[in-house]
Design a protein around this motif. Sequence first.
Motif, short mmCIF file in Angstrom:
data_model
loop_
_atom_site.label_atom_id
_atom_site.label_comp_id
_atom_site.label_asym_id
_atom_site.label_seq_id
_atom_site.Cartn_x
_atom_site.Cartn_y
_atom_site.Cartn_z
N ASP A 1 0.83 -1.21 0.00
CA ASP A 1 0.00 0.00 0.00
C ASP A 1 0.87 1.26 0.00
O ASP A 1 0.56 2.24 -0.69
N ALA A 2 1.96 1.21 0.75
CA ALA A 2 2.88 2.35 0.76
C ALA A 2 3.53 2.50 -0.61
O ALA A 2 3.73 3.62 -1.10
N GLY A 3 3.87 1.36 -1.23
CA GLY A 3 4.44 1.41 -2.58
C GLY A 3 3.52 2.07 -3.58
O GLY A 3 3.96 2.86 -4.42
N LYS A 4 2.25 1.77 -3.48
CA LYS A 4 1.27 2.39 -4.39
C LYS A 4 1.21 3.90 -4.15
O LYS A 4 1.19 4.69 -5.10
N SER A 5 1.19 4.29 -2.89
CA SER A 5 1.15 5.72 -2.56
C SER A 5 2.37 6.44 -3.12
O SER A 5 2.26 7.53 -3.68
N ILE A 6 3.54 5.83 -2.96
CA ILE A 6 4.78 6.42 -3.47
C ILE A 6 4.74 6.53 -4.99
O ILE A 6 5.09 7.57 -5.56
N MET A 7 4.29 5.46 -5.65
CA MET A 7 4.29 5.45 -7.11
C MET A 7 3.25 6.41 -7.70
O MET A 7 3.44 6.94 -8.80
N ASP A 8 2.17 6.65 -6.99
CA ASP A 8 1.18 7.64 -7.45
C ASP A 8 1.84 9.01 -7.58
O ASP A 8 1.53 9.78 -8.49
N ILE A 9 2.76 9.30 -6.67
CA ILE A 9 3.47 10.58 -6.70
C ILE A 9 4.61 10.53 -7.71
O ILE A 9 4.81 11.46 -8.51
N TYR A 10 5.34 9.42 -7.71
CA TYR A 10 6.51 9.24 -8.58
C TYR A 10 6.15 9.34 -10.06
O TYR A 10 6.93 9.88 -10.86
N THR A 11 5.00 8.81 -10.43
CA THR A 11 4.61 8.74 -11.84
C THR A 11 3.74 9.91 -12.30
O THR A 11 3.40 10.01 -13.47
N ALA B 1 6.21 12.05 -0.55
CA ALA B 1 6.03 10.60 -0.64
C ALA B 1 6.45 9.90 0.65
O ALA B 1 5.82 8.93 1.08
N ASP B 2 7.55 10.37 1.27
CA ASP B 2 7.97 9.81 2.56
C ASP B 2 6.86 9.94 3.59
O ASP B 2 6.54 8.99 4.32
N ARG B 3 6.28 11.12 3.63
CA ARG B 3 5.25 11.39 4.64
C ARG B 3 3.99 10.57 4.39
O ARG B 3 3.39 10.02 5.33
N ALA B 4 3.58 10.46 3.13
CA ALA B 4 2.37 9.70 2.80
C ALA B 4 2.56 8.23 3.11
O ALA B 4 1.67 7.57 3.68
N ALA B 5 3.72 7.67 2.76
CA ALA B 5 3.99 6.26 3.02
C ALA B 5 4.05 5.99 4.52
O ALA B 5 3.55 4.97 5.01
N ASN B 6 4.65 6.91 5.26
CA ASN B 6 4.74 6.74 6.71
C ASN B 6 3.36 6.67 7.35
O ASN B 6 3.10 5.83 8.22
N GLN B 7 2.48 7.54 6.92
CA GLN B 7 1.13 7.57 7.49
C GLN B 7 0.39 6.26 7.22
O GLN B 7 -0.26 5.69 8.10
N LEU B 8 0.53 5.74 6.00
CA LEU B 8 -0.14 4.48 5.64
C LEU B 8 0.41 3.32 6.47
O LEU B 8 -0.35 2.49 6.98
N ILE B 9 1.72 3.24 6.59
CA ILE B 9 2.34 2.11 7.29
C ILE B 9 2.02 2.13 8.78
O ILE B 9 1.63 1.12 9.37
N THR B 10 2.18 3.29 9.40
CA THR B 10 1.93 3.36 10.84
C THR B 10 0.46 3.07 11.15
O THR B 10 0.15 2.43 12.16
N SER B 11 -0.43 3.49 10.27
CA SER B 11 -1.85 3.17 10.45
C SER B 11 -2.09 1.67 10.33
O SER B 11 -2.80 1.07 11.14
N ALA B 12 -1.47 1.02 9.33
CA ALA B 12 -1.64 -0.41 9.12
C ALA B 12 -1.09 -1.23 10.28
O ALA B 12 -1.68 -2.24 10.68
N LEU B 13 0.03 -0.80 10.84
CA LEU B 13 0.67 -1.55 11.92
C LEU B 13 0.02 -1.30 13.27
O LEU B 13 0.30 -2.01 14.25
N SER B 14 -0.87 -0.31 13.34
CA SER B 14 -1.51 0.01 14.61
C SER B 14 -2.44 -1.10 15.11
O SER B 14 -2.82 -1.10 16.28
N CYS B 15 -2.79 -2.04 14.23
CA CYS B 15 -3.63 -3.16 14.65
C CYS B 15 -2.83 -4.23 15.39
O CYS B 15 -3.41 -5.19 15.91
N THR B 16 -1.52 -4.08 15.44
CA THR B 16 -0.67 -5.05 16.15
C THR B 16 -0.39 -4.52 17.56
O THR B 16 -0.57 -3.32 17.83
N PRO B 17 0.09 -5.37 18.45
CA PRO B 17 0.36 -4.91 19.82
C PRO B 17 1.71 -4.22 19.99
O PRO B 17 2.09 -3.89 21.12
N PHE B 18 2.44 -3.99 18.89
CA PHE B 18 3.81 -3.50 19.00
C PHE B 18 3.92 -2.03 18.59
O PHE B 18 3.30 -1.60 17.61
N PRO B 19 4.73 -1.24 19.29
CA PRO B 19 4.94 0.16 18.92
C PRO B 19 5.77 0.26 17.64
O PRO B 19 6.43 -0.70 17.22
#
Length: 271
Positions: A17-27, A47-65
């Motif tokens: 999902d982060a890759g898609k977000s990055i490529m939307d900007i890249y292309t 692109a760094d900021r957009a990918a970071n937001q997507l990843i941190t949101s996705a990982l928030s469902c896990t018990p790990f910081p």
Amino acid sequence: MADFSNYLYIAIRAALDAGKSIMDIYTDPDADFEVESKADNSPLTVADRAANQLITSALSCTPFPVLSEEGKEIPFKERKKWNTLWVVDPLDGTKEFIKKNGEFTVNIALIHQGVPVLGVIYVPVRKELYFACEKIGAYKLPGVDYTAQPAMDEIRTKAVGLPLSYGHQGIVIVASRSHLTNETRSYIDNLRKQGQPVTMISSGSSLKICLVAEGSADLYPRFAPTMEWDTAAGHAIARAAGCEIYQVDEKTPIQYNKEHLLNPWFVVKPV
């Protein structure tokens, strides 16, 4: 040994999902990368900021910081309590992204007791996915479109185990495209003096670690500054593929979630 394999697909989906977000900007021919300079003079883009937001949101469902290059700075007095944590570089190789040479990656790693136990690296332009977990092994899957959402069964079925069987003569060394230092040149020159033919290839981002893990390169010496998020995902993949990231003594593996997040100089090589 704890089993973290249940978290692998979450990390893979987040990377795609982060890759898609990055490529939307890249292309996007009209996109403004909004390049800024951080305190260490490294570049930061939209692109760094957009990918970071997507990843941190996705990982928030896990018990790990989550410890991310583009996240807020977290004091060591808080981090040292974390036995298990995600270490993320949402866009590794921002300089390569800006240059538009395609050699940038999305890096997601899970660290347990200072050791990388799970890693995902996605190369959006090449549509290549590397992933590993201690209980599963290390794999490479080409042709993974960032616009698709393949199921884990499909990923496991089509992926190829690492290392791959590349045959080459002499020693193949991979070095940084943007950070080749005099110390690295000296290391390579010393290998040449030992009599074996030495071939050097250049690459950007965490791809360099992947090249050793898959067997297309024998060594990756890095005698220049890197941070934990630059190496964590690649380190997990390398370990699961029978390699290691050693400090310059080539005996002591580098560790994670240290008080100071700067890595020591290191060499990636087969165990």
